[in-house]
Design a protein around this motif. Structure first.
Motif, PDB file in Angstrom:
ATOM      1  N   VAL A  78       0.850  -1.181   0.000  1.00 59.42           N
ATOM      2  CA  VAL A  78       0.000   0.000   0.000  1.00 59.42           C
ATOM      3  C   VAL A  78       0.890   1.236   0.000  1.00 59.42           C
ATOM      4  N   HIS A  79       0.455   2.266  -0.720  1.00 60.98           N
ATOM      5  CA  HIS A  79       1.202   3.509  -0.833  1.00 60.98           C
ATOM      6  C   HIS A  79       0.343   4.674  -0.366  1.00 60.98           C
ATOM      7  N   LEU A  80       1.002   5.698   0.084  1.00 57.07           N
ATOM      8  CA  LEU A  80       0.339   6.956   0.394  1.00 57.07           C
ATOM      9  C   LEU A  80       1.116   8.071  -0.285  1.00 57.07           C
ATOM     10  N   GLN A  81       0.556   8.589  -1.378  1.00 60.74           N
ATOM     11  CA  GLN A  81       1.150   9.722  -2.070  1.00 60.74           C
ATOM     12  C   GLN A  81       0.678  10.994  -1.392  1.00 60.74           C
ATOM     13  N   MET A  82       1.610  11.783  -0.881  1.00 54.30           N
ATOM     14  CA  MET A  82       1.295  12.983  -0.135  1.00 54.30           C
ATOM     15  C   MET A  82       1.818  14.187  -0.905  1.00 54.30           C
ATOM     16  N   ASN A  83       0.908  15.016  -1.382  1.00 51.42           N
ATOM     17  CA  ASN A  83       1.248  16.219  -2.127  1.00 51.42           C
ATOM     18  C   ASN A  83       0.831  17.455  -1.342  1.00 51.42           C
ATOM     19  N   LYS A  84       1.443  18.586  -1.708  1.00 50.39           N
ATOM     20  CA  LYS A  84       1.136  19.862  -1.061  1.00 50.39           C
ATOM     21  C   LYS A  84       1.157  19.725   0.457  1.00 50.39           C
ATOM     22  N   LEU A  85       2.247  19.177   0.955  1.00 49.12           N
ATOM     23  CA  LEU A  85       2.368  18.912   2.378  1.00 49.12           C
ATOM     24  C   LEU A  85       2.358  20.201   3.185  1.00 49.12           C
ATOM     25  N   GLU A  86       1.775  20.116   4.353  1.00 50.49           N
ATOM     26  CA  GLU A  86       1.669  21.237   5.272  1.00 50.49           C
ATOM     27  C   GLU A  86       2.381  20.908   6.573  1.00 50.49           C
ATOM     28  N   VAL A  87       2.760  21.936   7.313  1.00 53.11           N
ATOM     29  CA  VAL A  87       3.437  21.727   8.586  1.00 53.11           C
ATOM     30  C   VAL A  87       2.595  20.843   9.500  1.00 53.11           C
ATOM     31  N   GLU A  88       1.287  20.999   9.434  1.00 53.26           N
ATOM     32  CA  GLU A  88       0.379  20.224  10.272  1.00 53.26           C
ATOM     33  C   GLU A  88       0.378  18.740   9.934  1.00 53.26           C
ATOM     34  N   ASP A  89       0.959  18.356   8.800  1.00 49.23           N
ATOM     35  CA  ASP A  89       1.060  16.950   8.441  1.00 49.23           C
ATOM     36  C   ASP A  89       2.200  16.243   9.164  1.00 49.23           C
ATOM     37  N   THR A  90       3.044  16.981   9.855  1.00 50.71           N
ATOM     38  CA  THR A  90       4.166  16.397  10.578  1.00 50.71           C
ATOM     39  C   THR A  90       3.663  15.391  11.607  1.00 50.71           C
ATOM     40  N   ALA A  91       4.168  14.162  11.528  1.00 49.35           N
ATOM     41  CA  ALA A  91       3.728  13.093  12.422  1.00 49.35           C
ATOM     42  C   ALA A  91       4.513  11.829  12.107  1.00 49.35           C
ATOM     43  N   VAL A  92       4.375  10.842  12.981  1.00 50.91           N
ATOM     44  CA  VAL A  92       4.799   9.492  12.661  1.00 50.91           C
ATOM     45  C   VAL A  92       3.636   8.806  11.964  1.00 50.91           C
ATOM     46  N   TYR A  93       3.888   8.259  10.796  1.00 51.21           N
ATOM     47  CA  TYR A  93       2.859   7.608  10.002  1.00 51.21           C
ATOM     48  C   TYR A  93       2.995   6.100  10.133  1.00 51.21           C
ATOM     49  N   TYR A  94       1.870   5.432  10.415  1.00 51.56           N
ATOM     50  CA  TYR A  94       1.841   4.002  10.662  1.00 51.56           C
ATOM     51  C   TYR A  94       0.979   3.287   9.625  1.00 51.56           C
ATOM     52  N   CYS A  95       1.480   2.192   9.113  1.00 48.36           N
ATOM     53  CA  CYS A  95       0.710   1.314   8.244  1.00 48.36           C
ATOM     54  C   CYS A  95      -0.156   0.389   9.091  1.00 48.36           C
ATOM     55  N   HIS A  96      -1.357   0.107   8.617  1.00 45.97           N
ATOM     56  CA  HIS A  96      -2.342  -0.667   9.364  1.00 45.97           C
ATOM     57  C   HIS A  96      -2.969  -1.715   8.447  1.00 45.97           C
ATOM     58  N   LEU A  97      -3.082  -2.946   8.947  1.00 48.97           N
ATOM     59  CA  LEU A  97      -3.663  -4.048   8.184  1.00 48.97           C
ATOM     60  C   LEU A  97      -4.801  -4.677   8.960  1.00 48.97           C
ATOM     61  N   ASN A  98      -5.950  -4.802   8.326  1.00 45.81           N
ATOM     62  CA  ASN A  98      -7.103  -5.510   8.862  1.00 45.81           C
ATOM     63  C   ASN A  98      -7.262  -6.782   8.031  1.00 45.81           C
ATOM     64  N   SER A  99      -7.133  -7.938   8.669  1.00 47.74           N
ATOM     65  CA  SER A  99      -7.165  -9.202   7.943  1.00 47.74           C
ATOM     66  C   SER A  99      -8.009 -10.229   8.675  1.00 47.74           C
ATOM     67  N   GLY A 100      -8.305 -11.321   7.977  1.00 54.27           N
ATOM     68  CA  GLY A 100      -9.032 -12.424   8.584  1.00 54.27           C
ATOM     69  C   GLY A 100     -10.405 -12.637   7.978  1.00 54.27           C
ATOM     70  N   VAL A 101     -10.961 -13.828   8.215  1.00 55.31           N
ATOM     71  CA  VAL A 101     -12.286 -14.190   7.724  1.00 55.31           C
ATOM     72  C   VAL A 101     -13.242 -14.376   8.901  1.00 55.31           C
ATOM     73  N   SER A 102     -13.091 -15.477   9.655  1.00 60.62           N
ATOM     74  CA  SER A 102     -13.923 -15.706  10.828  1.00 60.62           C
ATOM     75  C   SER A 102     -13.571 -14.754  11.963  1.00 60.62           C
ATOM     76  N   PHE A 103     -12.305 -14.434  12.083  1.00 55.50           N
ATOM     77  CA  PHE A 103     -11.810 -13.494  13.057  1.00 55.50           C
ATOM     78  C   PHE A 103     -11.071 -12.384  12.342  1.00 55.50           C
ATOM     79  N   ARG A 104     -11.063 -11.219  12.948  1.00 56.58           N
ATOM     80  CA  ARG A 104     -10.331 -10.091  12.400  1.00 56.58           C
ATOM     81  C   ARG A 104      -9.035  -9.893  13.171  1.00 56.58           C
TER      82      ARG A 104
END
Length: 118
Positions: A78-104
């Motif tokens: 997965v990608h996140l293209q970030m354009n026209k970045l602002e000072v307020e965008d400053t942060a630690v960015y985390y990738c998140h995965l939701n997986s599973g069928v019977s259980f998540r």
């Protein structure tokens, strides 16, 4: 066994662009959605963008029109293209995965720092 590895963070001037990438590996039963969260220093983590299995995307209002989330289904990337970045965008960015069928199952990456200077 599942691992998410982020890359692409760095320091950029306001108005610039960065592209974050997250590679998911391991025994993934089914990918329901992948997302990017961010956490500014001293603040709570927030959802930035999410893409579900069928391809629909959602964005937090503050980044709509500037950020684009996309997924390479064959490579579980997965990608996140970030354009026209602002000072307020400053942060630690985390990738998140939701997986599973019977259980998540929820998985998080280690985080990548994005710093936007004025």
């Amino acid at each position: 066994q599942v691992q998410l590895v982020e890359s692409g963070g760095g320091v950029v001037q306001a108005g610039g662009s960065l592209r974050l990438s997250c590679v998911a590996s391991g025994n993934i039963e089914r990918i329901n959605s992948m997302a990017w969260y961010r956490q500014p220093q001293g603040k709570e983590r927030e959802l930035v963008a999410r893409i579900v299995a069928e391809g629909r995307t959602t964005y937090v209002d503050s980044v709509a029109g500037r950020f684009t989330i996309s997924r390479n289904n064959g490579e579980n990337t997965v990608h996140l293209q970030m354009n026209k970045l602002e000072v307020e965008d400053t942060a630690v960015y985390y990738c998140h995965l939701n997986s599973g069928v019977s259980f998540r199952y929820i998985y998080w990456g280690q985080g990548t720092q994005v710093t936007v200077s004025s």
